[in-house]
Design a protein around this motif. Sequence first.
Motif, PDB file in Angstrom:
ATOM      1  N   LYS A 109       1.048  -1.212   0.152  1.00 47.76           N
ATOM      2  CA  LYS A 109      -0.225   0.053  -0.005  1.00 47.76           C
ATOM      3  C   LYS A 109       0.832   1.318  -0.105  1.00 47.76           C
ATOM      4  N   SER A 110       1.925   1.318   0.737  1.00 43.41           N
ATOM      5  CA  SER A 110       2.778   2.634   1.067  1.00 43.41           C
ATOM      6  C   SER A 110       3.829   2.313  -0.193  1.00 43.41           C
ATOM      7  N   LYS A 111       4.279   1.432  -0.494  1.00 42.87           N
ATOM      8  CA  LYS A 111       5.135   1.067  -1.754  1.00 42.87           C
ATOM      9  C   LYS A 111       6.510   1.461  -1.264  1.00 42.87           C
ATOM     10  N   ARG A 112       6.938   0.839  -0.113  1.00 46.40           N
ATOM     11  CA  ARG A 112       8.229   1.061   0.712  1.00 46.40           C
ATOM     12  C   ARG A 112       8.516  -0.228   1.615  1.00 46.40           C
ATOM     13  N   PHE A 113       9.780  -0.183   1.748  1.00 49.12           N
ATOM     14  CA  PHE A 113      10.183  -1.125   2.807  1.00 49.12           C
ATOM     15  C   PHE A 113       9.932  -0.541   4.085  1.00 49.12           C
ATOM     16  N   LEU A 114       9.244  -1.223   5.021  1.00 51.00           N
ATOM     17  CA  LEU A 114       8.868  -0.642   6.633  1.00 51.00           C
ATOM     18  C   LEU A 114      10.260  -0.789   7.083  1.00 51.00           C
ATOM     19  N   ALA A 115      10.318   0.322   8.104  1.00 48.36           N
ATOM     20  CA  ALA A 115      11.367   0.291   9.010  1.00 48.36           C
ATOM     21  C   ALA A 115      11.374  -0.564  10.179  1.00 48.36           C
ATOM     22  N   GLU A 116      12.248  -1.298  10.752  1.00 47.22           N
ATOM     23  CA  GLU A 116      12.137  -2.392  11.666  1.00 47.22           C
ATOM     24  C   GLU A 116      11.317  -1.830  12.776  1.00 47.22           C
ATOM     25  N   ASN A 117      11.118  -0.783  13.061  1.00 49.26           N
ATOM     26  CA  ASN A 117      10.397  -0.536  14.419  1.00 49.26           C
ATOM     27  C   ASN A 117       8.708  -0.369  14.107  1.00 49.26           C
ATOM     28  N   GLU A 118       8.264  -0.530  12.585  1.00 51.16           N
ATOM     29  CA  GLU A 118       6.974  -0.567  12.295  1.00 51.16           C
ATOM     30  C   GLU A 118       6.368  -1.703  12.216  1.00 51.16           C
ATOM     31  N   GLY A 158       4.290 -16.656  14.315  1.00 58.95           N
ATOM     32  CA  GLY A 158       4.879 -16.515  12.907  1.00 58.95           C
ATOM     33  C   GLY A 158       4.117 -15.393  12.202  1.00 58.95           C
ATOM     34  N   LEU A 159       2.831 -14.944  12.682  1.00 60.64           N
ATOM     35  CA  LEU A 159       2.009 -13.801  12.045  1.00 60.64           C
ATOM     36  C   LEU A 159       2.879 -12.783  12.223  1.00 60.64           C
ATOM     37  N   VAL A 160       2.713 -11.826  11.216  1.00 61.21           N
ATOM     38  CA  VAL A 160       3.686 -10.503  10.959  1.00 61.21           C
ATOM     39  C   VAL A 160       2.276  -9.402  11.285  1.00 61.21           C
ATOM     40  N   PHE A 161       2.813  -8.527  12.058  1.00 60.36           N
ATOM     41  CA  PHE A 161       2.049  -7.641  12.388  1.00 60.36           C
ATOM     42  C   PHE A 161       2.685  -6.111  12.464  1.00 60.36           C
ATOM     43  N   LEU A 162       1.983  -5.250  11.754  1.00 61.73           N
ATOM     44  CA  LEU A 162       2.136  -3.753  11.781  1.00 61.73           C
ATOM     45  C   LEU A 162       1.947  -3.209  13.155  1.00 61.73           C
ATOM     46  N   GLU A 163       3.032  -2.360  13.705  1.00 64.04           N
ATOM     47  CA  GLU A 163       2.952  -1.865  15.014  1.00 64.04           C
ATOM     48  C   GLU A 163       1.497  -0.865  14.843  1.00 64.04           C
ATOM     49  N   CYS A 207      -0.681 -11.688   2.978  1.00 62.25           N
ATOM     50  CA  CYS A 207       0.182 -11.964   2.054  1.00 62.25           C
ATOM     51  C   CYS A 207       0.008 -10.693   0.931  1.00 62.25           C
ATOM     52  N   GLU A 208      -1.113 -10.467   0.734  1.00 60.62           N
ATOM     53  CA  GLU A 208      -1.637  -9.352  -0.353  1.00 60.62           C
ATOM     54  C   GLU A 208      -1.107  -8.069   0.063  1.00 60.62           C
ATOM     55  N   GLU A 209      -0.793  -7.714   1.256  1.00 62.80           N
ATOM     56  CA  GLU A 209      -0.314  -6.527   1.668  1.00 62.80           C
ATOM     57  C   GLU A 209       1.033  -6.318   1.718  1.00 62.80           C
ATOM     58  N   ALA A 210       1.768  -7.252   1.817  1.00 62.54           N
ATOM     59  CA  ALA A 210       3.210  -7.268   1.936  1.00 62.54           C
ATOM     60  C   ALA A 210       4.310  -8.370   1.434  1.00 62.54           C
ATOM     61  N   THR A 211       5.292  -8.206   1.099  1.00 59.77           N
ATOM     62  CA  THR A 211       6.364  -9.213   0.833  1.00 59.77           C
ATOM     63  C   THR A 211       7.448  -9.193   1.827  1.00 59.77           C
ATOM     64  N   ILE A 212       7.631 -10.415   2.325  1.00 62.72           N
ATOM     65  CA  ILE A 212       8.557 -10.538   3.437  1.00 62.72           C
ATOM     66  C   ILE A 212       9.859 -11.323   2.846  1.00 62.72           C
ATOM     67  N   GLN A 213      10.889 -10.607   3.045  1.00 62.87           N
ATOM     68  CA  GLN A 213      12.207 -11.192   2.364  1.00 62.87           C
ATOM     69  C   GLN A 213      13.205 -11.298   3.631  1.00 62.87           C
ATOM     70  N   GLN A 214      13.975 -12.457   3.435  1.00 64.78           N
ATOM     71  CA  GLN A 214      14.831 -13.021   4.421  1.00 64.78           C
ATOM     72  C   GLN A 214      16.218 -12.567   4.163  1.00 64.78           C
ATOM     73  N   PHE A 215      17.118 -12.165   5.074  1.00 61.84           N
ATOM     74  CA  PHE A 215      18.620 -11.804   5.081  1.00 61.84           C
ATOM     75  C   PHE A 215      19.268 -13.188   4.916  1.00 61.84           C
ATOM     76  N   THR A 216      20.359 -13.316   3.822  1.00 62.30           N
ATOM     77  CA  THR A 216      20.935 -14.209   3.591  1.00 62.30           C
ATOM     78  C   THR A 216      22.041 -14.746   4.582  1.00 62.30           C
ATOM     79  N   GLY A 217      22.286 -13.611   5.225  1.00 66.15           N
ATOM     80  CA  GLY A 217      23.352 -13.881   6.140  1.00 66.15           C
ATOM     81  C   GLY A 217      25.051 -13.398   5.516  1.00 66.15           C
ATOM     82  N   GLU A 218      24.707 -13.032   4.107  1.00 68.03           N
ATOM     83  CA  GLU A 218      25.809 -12.568   3.356  1.00 68.03           C
ATOM     84  C   GLU A 218      25.791 -10.892   3.224  1.00 68.03           C
ATOM     85  N   LEU A 219      27.116 -10.591   3.010  1.00 69.64           N
ATOM     86  CA  LEU A 219      27.245  -9.188   2.600  1.00 69.64           C
ATOM     87  C   LEU A 219      27.798  -9.171   1.258  1.00 69.64           C
TER      88      LEU A 219
END
Length: 122
Positions: A13-22, A29-34, A41-53
Motif C-alpha cells: 500500500k505504501s510502496k516502501r520497505f517498512l522500518a524495523e520498528n514498524e 509466525g504472524l506478522v503485525f504492523l505496529e 500476504c496481499e499487503e506485504a512481501t517478506i524477504q529474509q536476510f541471507t547472512g551474506e554481505l
Amino acid sequence: MKRKFKFRIWHNKSKRFLAENEWYIAQDGLVFLEYFGELTCEEATIQQFTGELDKDGKEIYEGDILDFRFKEHGDMIHQKGEVFFEEGQFLICRSSLFSFPEIKVQNRTVIGDMIENKLTLL
C-alpha cells in the motif's frame, strides 16, 4: 558459522520497505504492523536476510539483484542475477544457478531488488 535471522518487509500500500520498528513477528509466525494489526500476504512481501554481505558491506536479502563475477574455465564472467531461497539454500539465478559460496564477497554488489527495480535484470 551462525547466521543472523533478519527480515525486511515491503508494504504494498505504501510502496516502501517498512522500518524495523514498524512491524514485528509474533511467536506463531504472524506478522503485525505496529498499532495496525496483522499483515496479509496481499499487503506485504517478506524477504529474509541471507547472512551474506556484498563487497561494500551491504546486507543481501531474498529478491535482491546482484551484479557478480565468477571464474569459468579461467575466464572472468560478469552477470546479474536475483537472490532467492530454494531447498534450504540461498541461490543466485540468471541463466543458471549459483550458490553463495561460488561467488566471492569481493565479486558481488547489490544493485537493487526485484520489487523496486524490476527492470534492472533486463
